[in-house]
Design a protein around this motif. Structure first.
Motif, PDB file in Angstrom:
ATOM      1  N   THR A  24      43.323 -42.876  71.214  1.00  0.00           N
ATOM      2  CA  THR A  24      42.078 -42.401  70.603  1.00  0.00           C
ATOM      3  C   THR A  24      42.362 -41.251  69.639  1.00  0.00           C
ATOM      4  O   THR A  24      41.808 -41.197  68.526  1.00  0.00           O
ATOM      5  N   SER A  25      43.225 -40.341  70.036  1.00  0.00           N
ATOM      6  CA  SER A  25      43.607 -39.227  69.167  1.00  0.00           C
ATOM      7  C   SER A  25      44.283 -39.726  67.894  1.00  0.00           C
ATOM      8  O   SER A  25      44.054 -39.192  66.796  1.00  0.00           O
ATOM      9  N   LEU A  26      45.101 -40.771  68.046  1.00  0.00           N
ATOM     10  CA  LEU A  26      45.769 -41.358  66.884  1.00  0.00           C
ATOM     11  C   LEU A  26      44.746 -41.955  65.914  1.00  0.00           C
ATOM     12  O   LEU A  26      44.856 -41.790  64.699  1.00  0.00           O
ATOM     13  N   GLY A  27      43.733 -42.627  66.464  1.00  0.00           N
ATOM     14  CA  GLY A  27      42.675 -43.174  65.622  1.00  0.00           C
ATOM     15  C   GLY A  27      41.933 -42.090  64.874  1.00  0.00           C
ATOM     16  O   GLY A  27      41.605 -42.233  63.687  1.00  0.00           O
ATOM     17  N   LEU A  28      41.678 -40.970  65.551  1.00  0.00           N
ATOM     18  CA  LEU A  28      41.009 -39.833  64.907  1.00  0.00           C
ATOM     19  C   LEU A  28      41.860 -39.275  63.773  1.00  0.00           C
ATOM     20  O   LEU A  28      41.354 -38.959  62.681  1.00  0.00           O
ATOM     21  N   LEU A  29      43.168 -39.165  64.008  1.00  0.00           N
ATOM     22  CA  LEU A  29      44.078 -38.674  62.981  1.00  0.00           C
ATOM     23  C   LEU A  29      44.113 -39.613  61.781  1.00  0.00           C
ATOM     24  O   LEU A  29      44.090 -39.162  60.621  1.00  0.00           O
ATOM     25  N   ILE A  30      44.147 -40.915  62.038  1.00  0.00           N
ATOM     26  CA  ILE A  30      44.148 -41.897  60.950  1.00  0.00           C
ATOM     27  C   ILE A  30      42.884 -41.765  60.108  1.00  0.00           C
ATOM     28  O   ILE A  30      42.923 -41.869  58.872  1.00  0.00           O
ATOM     29  N   SER A  31      41.745 -41.528  60.761  1.00  0.00           N
ATOM     30  CA  SER A  31      40.500 -41.369  60.008  1.00  0.00           C
ATOM     31  C   SER A  31      40.556 -40.142  59.107  1.00  0.00           C
ATOM     32  O   SER A  31      40.048 -40.163  57.977  1.00  0.00           O
ATOM     33  N   LEU A  32      41.208 -39.082  59.569  1.00  0.00           N
ATOM     34  CA  LEU A  32      41.360 -37.875  58.759  1.00  0.00           C
ATOM     35  C   LEU A  32      42.245 -38.168  57.543  1.00  0.00           C
ATOM     36  O   LEU A  32      41.948 -37.735  56.409  1.00  0.00           O
ATOM     37  N   VAL A  33      43.320 -38.913  57.770  1.00  0.00           N
ATOM     38  CA  VAL A  33      44.208 -39.284  56.662  1.00  0.00           C
ATOM     39  C   VAL A  33      43.465 -40.154  55.646  1.00  0.00           C
ATOM     40  O   VAL A  33      43.564 -39.939  54.426  1.00  0.00           O
ATOM     41  N   LEU A  34      42.704 -41.110  56.131  1.00  0.00           N
ATOM     42  CA  LEU A  34      41.966 -42.022  55.248  1.00  0.00           C
ATOM     43  C   LEU A  34      40.953 -41.271  54.386  1.00  0.00           C
ATOM     44  O   LEU A  34      40.817 -41.580  53.189  1.00  0.00           O
ATOM     45  N   ILE A  35      40.282 -40.304  54.964  1.00  0.00           N
ATOM     46  CA  ILE A  35      39.264 -39.589  54.187  1.00  0.00           C
ATOM     47  C   ILE A  35      39.917 -38.697  53.125  1.00  0.00           C
ATOM     48  O   ILE A  35      39.347 -38.438  52.072  1.00  0.00           O
ATOM     49  N   GLN A  36      41.142 -38.249  53.394  1.00  0.00           N
ATOM     50  CA  GLN A  36      41.859 -37.467  52.393  1.00  0.00           C
ATOM     51  C   GLN A  36      42.333 -38.343  51.230  1.00  0.00           C
ATOM     52  O   GLN A  36      42.512 -37.874  50.113  1.00  0.00           O
ATOM     53  N   LEU A  37      42.514 -39.638  51.510  1.00  0.00           N
ATOM     54  CA  LEU A  37      42.996 -40.555  50.479  1.00  0.00           C
ATOM     55  C   LEU A  37      41.866 -41.165  49.660  1.00  0.00           C
ATOM     56  O   LEU A  37      42.122 -41.818  48.648  1.00  0.00           O
ATOM     57  N   GLN A  38      40.606 -40.972  50.106  1.00  0.00           N
ATOM     58  CA  GLN A  38      39.478 -41.553  49.372  1.00  0.00           C
ATOM     59  C   GLN A  38      39.268 -40.895  48.006  1.00  0.00           C
ATOM     60  O   GLN A  38      39.463 -39.702  47.857  1.00  0.00           O
TER      61      GLN A  38
END
Length: 242
Positions: free
Chosen positions: A228-242
């Motif tokens: 779950t923590s990994l999924g949260l981190l991925i979402s943070l990375v994705l929003i930085q790439l938008q």
């Protein structure tokens, strides 16, 4: 307009794809739990990093607070009713007690899916393009729901036709919900959009904590915390790439 319909339908299609997979392939429950935990993390990130952040920027902290609390209370209230009917089992692959209803599982899934799809339409309306973080979060989280629920419904004796009909209906309604979000909020004030975003965020967070995380932990054990923590981190990375 058509982009909203198409993207909303695609996001909702993962419930149907999960159902097809559940009917055709035997997955170990632990693997389903890991996918669910990862989806939960991404959804939490999308709600916090995208919906709530945009809500504060557009409408301020008061509108965001009102919308967020209303969303959380509304989801919890509906879920309390569905709980008595077996709707809390919508993410479970267990066999349900005899007095629990597959229809409640269906309506519980709609309770999760429709607000998410409306926000997809709103995002396209606001930005003129797909909000990839939220789209990915919804798509990933819907797949294990369709998969796990289908396994549970099979154990309850539901026919393949009936199961697929239920999830096909969810697929269609999610597309229409995204279209509705686009069409009916075209002339909405920024504060209104802010409240709607925050409302969805409140409902999503309540849903993740109430249904996804407990089911994932039950079947996957302590490792789901890291996933779950990994999924949260991925979402943070994705929003930085938008």
């Amino acid at each position: 307009m058509w982009l909203a319909l198409f993207v909303g339908a695609i996001a909702g299609s993962s419930v149907f794809l999960g159902a097809l997979t559940g009917l055709r392939v035997k997955f170990r429950e632990k693997y389903i739990a890991m996918i669910m935990a990862f989806g939960a993390g991404i959804l939490l990130g999308a709600a916090a990093f995208e919906l709530l952040t945009e809500s504060v920027e557009r409408g301020g902290i008061i509108a965001t607070t009102i919308g967020f609390l209303c969303g959380s209370i509304a989801f919890t209230s509906f879920n309390l009713y569905l709980y008595k009917k077996g709707g809390h089992k919508r993410k479970s692959s267990d066999r349900n007690p005899q007095d629990h209803s597959g229809l409640a599982i269906f309506f519980g899934t709609l309770l999760d899916a429709i607000p998410e799809s409306i926000i997809i339409g709103v995002n396209i309306l606001q930005e003129g393009k797909i909000g990839w973080l939220f789209f990915i979060a919804v798509f990933i989280s819907n797949f294990p729901e369709g998969l796990s629920s289908t396994v549970g419904l099979k154990k309850n004796g539901y026919s393949h036709t009936k199961i697929l009909s239920m999830w096909a209906t969810v697929f269609v309604l999610t597309g229409l919900s995204a279209l509705a979000g686009y069409l009916f909020l075209k002339n909405a004030m920024p504060e209104t959009i802010s409240i709607i975003n925050a409302f969805a965020a409140g409902g999503i967070i309540a849903m993740v904590v109430d249904t996804m995380v407990p089911e994932a932990f039950k079947k996957g054990g302590p490792l789901v915390g890291f996933i779950t923590s990994l999924g949260l981190l991925i979402s943070l990375v994705l929003i930085q790439l938008q």
